[in-house]
Design a protein around this motif. Structure first.
Motif, PDB file in Angstrom:
ATOM      1  N   MET A   1       0.845  -1.171   0.000  1.00 47.59           N
ATOM      2  CA  MET A   1       0.000   0.000   0.000  1.00 47.59           C
ATOM      3  C   MET A   1       0.894   1.239   0.000  1.00 47.59           C
ATOM      4  SD  MET A   1      -3.153   0.908   2.630  1.00 47.59           S
ATOM      5  CE  MET A   1      -3.698  -0.771   2.583  1.00 47.59           C
ATOM      6  N   LYS A   2       0.429   2.281  -0.650  1.00 44.62           N
ATOM      7  CA  LYS A   2       1.165   3.536  -0.707  1.00 44.62           C
ATOM      8  C   LYS A   2       0.469   4.548   0.208  1.00 44.62           C
ATOM      9  CE  LYS A   2       3.468   6.163  -4.297  1.00 44.62           C
ATOM     10  NZ  LYS A   2       3.532   6.360  -5.757  1.00 44.62           N
ATOM     11  N   ILE A   3       1.230   5.109   1.153  1.00 43.05           N
ATOM     12  CA  ILE A   3       0.662   5.977   2.184  1.00 43.05           C
ATOM     13  C   ILE A   3       1.416   7.292   2.226  1.00 43.05           C
ATOM     14  CG2 ILE A   3       0.173   6.203   4.644  1.00 43.05           C
ATOM     15  CD1 ILE A   3       0.178   3.032   4.609  1.00 43.05           C
ATOM     16  N   SER A   4       0.665   8.388   2.221  1.00 43.78           N
ATOM     17  CA  SER A   4       1.227   9.734   2.323  1.00 43.78           C
ATOM     18  C   SER A   4       1.089  10.189   3.772  1.00 43.78           C
ATOM     19  CB  SER A   4       0.452  10.670   1.389  1.00 43.78           C
ATOM     20  OG  SER A   4       1.031  11.940   1.347  1.00 43.78           O
ATOM     21  N   ILE A   5       2.150  10.801   4.296  1.00 46.53           N
ATOM     22  CA  ILE A   5       2.124  11.248   5.689  1.00 46.53           C
ATOM     23  C   ILE A   5       2.630  12.689   5.778  1.00 46.53           C
ATOM     24  CG2 ILE A   5       4.416  10.317   6.227  1.00 46.53           C
ATOM     25  CD1 ILE A   5       3.196   9.465   8.999  1.00 46.53           C
ATOM     26  N   GLY A   6       1.984  13.462   6.633  1.00 44.58           N
ATOM     27  CA  GLY A   6       2.383  14.851   6.843  1.00 44.58           C
ATOM     28  C   GLY A   6       2.185  15.238   8.292  1.00 44.58           C
ATOM     29  N   ASN A   7       3.036  16.113   8.776  1.00 46.48           N
ATOM     30  CA  ASN A   7       2.970  16.521  10.182  1.00 46.48           C
ATOM     31  C   ASN A   7       3.575  17.894  10.372  1.00 46.48           C
ATOM     32  OD1 ASN A   7       5.532  14.799   9.667  1.00 46.48           O
ATOM     33  ND2 ASN A   7       6.062  16.076  11.445  1.00 46.48           N
ATOM     34  N   ASP A   8       3.145  18.549  11.446  1.00 51.94           N
ATOM     35  CA  ASP A   8       3.816  19.769  11.870  1.00 51.94           C
ATOM     36  C   ASP A   8       4.793  19.405  12.986  1.00 51.94           C
ATOM     37  OD1 ASP A   8       2.337  19.510  14.232  1.00 51.94           O
ATOM     38  OD2 ASP A   8       1.257  21.403  13.995  1.00 51.94           O
ATOM     39  N   HIS A   9       5.317  20.409  13.663  1.00 51.28           N
ATOM     40  CA  HIS A   9       6.330  20.215  14.704  1.00 51.28           C
ATOM     41  C   HIS A   9       5.838  19.342  15.866  1.00 51.28           C
ATOM     42  CE1 HIS A   9       4.006  23.875  15.382  1.00 51.28           C
ATOM     43  NE2 HIS A   9       4.115  23.613  16.676  1.00 51.28           N
ATOM     44  N   ALA A  10       4.555  19.390  16.168  1.00 52.20           N
ATOM     45  CA  ALA A  10       4.023  18.592  17.279  1.00 52.20           C
ATOM     46  C   ALA A  10       3.985  17.102  16.951  1.00 52.20           C
ATOM     47  CB  ALA A  10       2.619  19.070  17.654  1.00 52.20           C
ATOM     48  N   GLY A  11       4.001  16.778  15.669  1.00 50.49           N
ATOM     49  CA  GLY A  11       3.866  15.385  15.269  1.00 50.49           C
ATOM     50  C   GLY A  11       5.128  14.728  14.755  1.00 50.49           C
TER      51      GLY A  11
ATOM     52  N   ASN B   1       6.760  11.019   2.538  1.00 54.40           N
ATOM     53  CA  ASN B   1       6.862  11.926   3.683  1.00 54.40           C
ATOM     54  C   ASN B   1       6.757  13.381   3.230  1.00 54.40           C
ATOM     55  OD1 ASN B   1       7.486  13.319   6.022  1.00 54.40           O
ATOM     56  ND2 ASN B   1       9.649  12.776   5.984  1.00 54.40           N
ATOM     57  N   HIS B   2       5.661  14.019   3.596  1.00 50.66           N
ATOM     58  CA  HIS B   2       5.486  15.449   3.333  1.00 50.66           C
ATOM     59  C   HIS B   2       5.655  16.274   4.616  1.00 50.66           C
ATOM     60  CE1 HIS B   2       4.163  14.998  -0.786  1.00 50.66           C
ATOM     61  NE2 HIS B   2       3.262  14.112  -0.415  1.00 50.66           N
ATOM     62  N   GLY B   3       5.954  15.615   5.730  1.00 51.60           N
ATOM     63  CA  GLY B   3       6.019  16.303   7.012  1.00 51.60           C
ATOM     64  C   GLY B   3       7.376  16.896   7.307  1.00 51.60           C
ATOM     65  N   THR B   4       7.386  17.771   8.301  1.00 50.51           N
ATOM     66  CA  THR B   4       8.653  18.307   8.772  1.00 50.51           C
ATOM     67  C   THR B   4       9.385  17.227   9.571  1.00 50.51           C
ATOM     68  OG1 THR B   4       9.737  20.075  10.017  1.00 50.51           O
ATOM     69  CG2 THR B   4       7.635  19.309  10.884  1.00 50.51           C
ATOM     70  N   ASP B   5      10.689  17.263   9.507  1.00 58.44           N
ATOM     71  CA  ASP B   5      11.512  16.358  10.305  1.00 58.44           C
ATOM     72  C   ASP B   5      12.090  17.075  11.520  1.00 58.44           C
ATOM     73  OD1 ASP B   5      11.030  14.285   8.548  1.00 58.44           O
ATOM     74  OD2 ASP B   5      12.877  14.594   7.408  1.00 58.44           O
ATOM     75  N   GLU B   6      11.662  18.297  11.737  1.00 62.84           N
ATOM     76  CA  GLU B   6      12.179  19.139  12.811  1.00 62.84           C
ATOM     77  C   GLU B   6      11.097  19.376  13.867  1.00 62.84           C
ATOM     78  OE1 GLU B   6      15.379  19.895  12.650  1.00 62.84           O
ATOM     79  OE2 GLU B   6      15.527  19.002  10.657  1.00 62.84           O
TER      80      GLU B   6
ATOM     81  N   VAL C   1       0.099  19.480   5.256  1.00 59.97           N
ATOM     82  CA  VAL C   1      -1.142  18.703   5.110  1.00 59.97           C
ATOM     83  C   VAL C   1      -1.684  18.781   3.686  1.00 59.97           C
ATOM     84  CG1 VAL C   1      -3.550  18.559   5.872  1.00 59.97           C
ATOM     85  CG2 VAL C   1      -1.710  18.868   7.554  1.00 59.97           C
ATOM     86  N   HIS C   2      -1.624  19.960   3.071  1.00 60.75           N
ATOM     87  CA  HIS C   2      -2.120  20.085   1.694  1.00 60.75           C
ATOM     88  C   HIS C   2      -1.489  19.060   0.745  1.00 60.75           C
ATOM     89  CE1 HIS C   2      -4.979  23.334   1.922  1.00 60.75           C
ATOM     90  NE2 HIS C   2      -4.102  24.163   2.470  1.00 60.75           N
TER      91      HIS C   2
END
Length: 144
Positions: A1-11, A31-36, A46-47
């Motif tokens: 399965m192909k999964i897209s993930i995104g997060n801000d600093h809290a996640g 991975n579209h989220g921040t690593d910081e 998220v967009h």
């Protein structure tokens, strides 16, 4: 399965653990989220996840911010997205079975990492029931 993930600093920490789990299960993760952990604006992360769902580039999405609310609201602005804000695995199961949720929104400040992983497992393992629920899902877009 192909999964897209995104997060801000809290996640960020949640994203790392969830991504590791998903890859260990053989899933491809975008991975579209921040690593910081420095403060960032959740819509920027998220967009792209919601666009991946809208354009059918992935099967499912996972988004993570402090309350889960902002991320969820942002994702649901996209056509074809049914993002569900969940804080326990029972709500995740219903969101998949009854609402055919295609994005799971996790509130990092209100769930433990262990709870989040359990929710992800249920999200991936639960199928949409269809039937009477399909009729309801078909009424969501409001394209009159």
């Amino acid at each position: 399965m192909k999964i897209s993930i995104g997060n801000d600093h809290a996640g960020t920490g949640y994203k790392f653990e969830i991504t590791e789990y998903l890859k260990s299960q053989g899933h491809e993760v975008i991975n579209h989220g921040t690593d910081e952990t420095d403060s960032v604006d959740y819509p920027d992360f998220v967009h792209p996840v919601a666009s991946d769902i809208q354009n059918k580039r992935v099967d499912l999405g996972i988004i993570i911010c402090g309350s889960g609310n902002g991320a969820n609201m942002t994702a649901n602005k996209h056509q074809g997205v049914r993002s569900a804000l969940c804080w326990n695995k029972e709500i995740v199961q219903l969101a998949r079975e009854h609402n055919n949720a295609n994005i799971l929104s996790i509130p990092a400040r209100f769930t433990s990492k262990e709870q989040a992983l359990e929710m992800v497992k249920v999200f991936l393992d639960t199928e949409f029931e269809g039937g009477r629920h399909s009729r309801r899902i078909d009424k969501i877009p409001n394209e009159k």
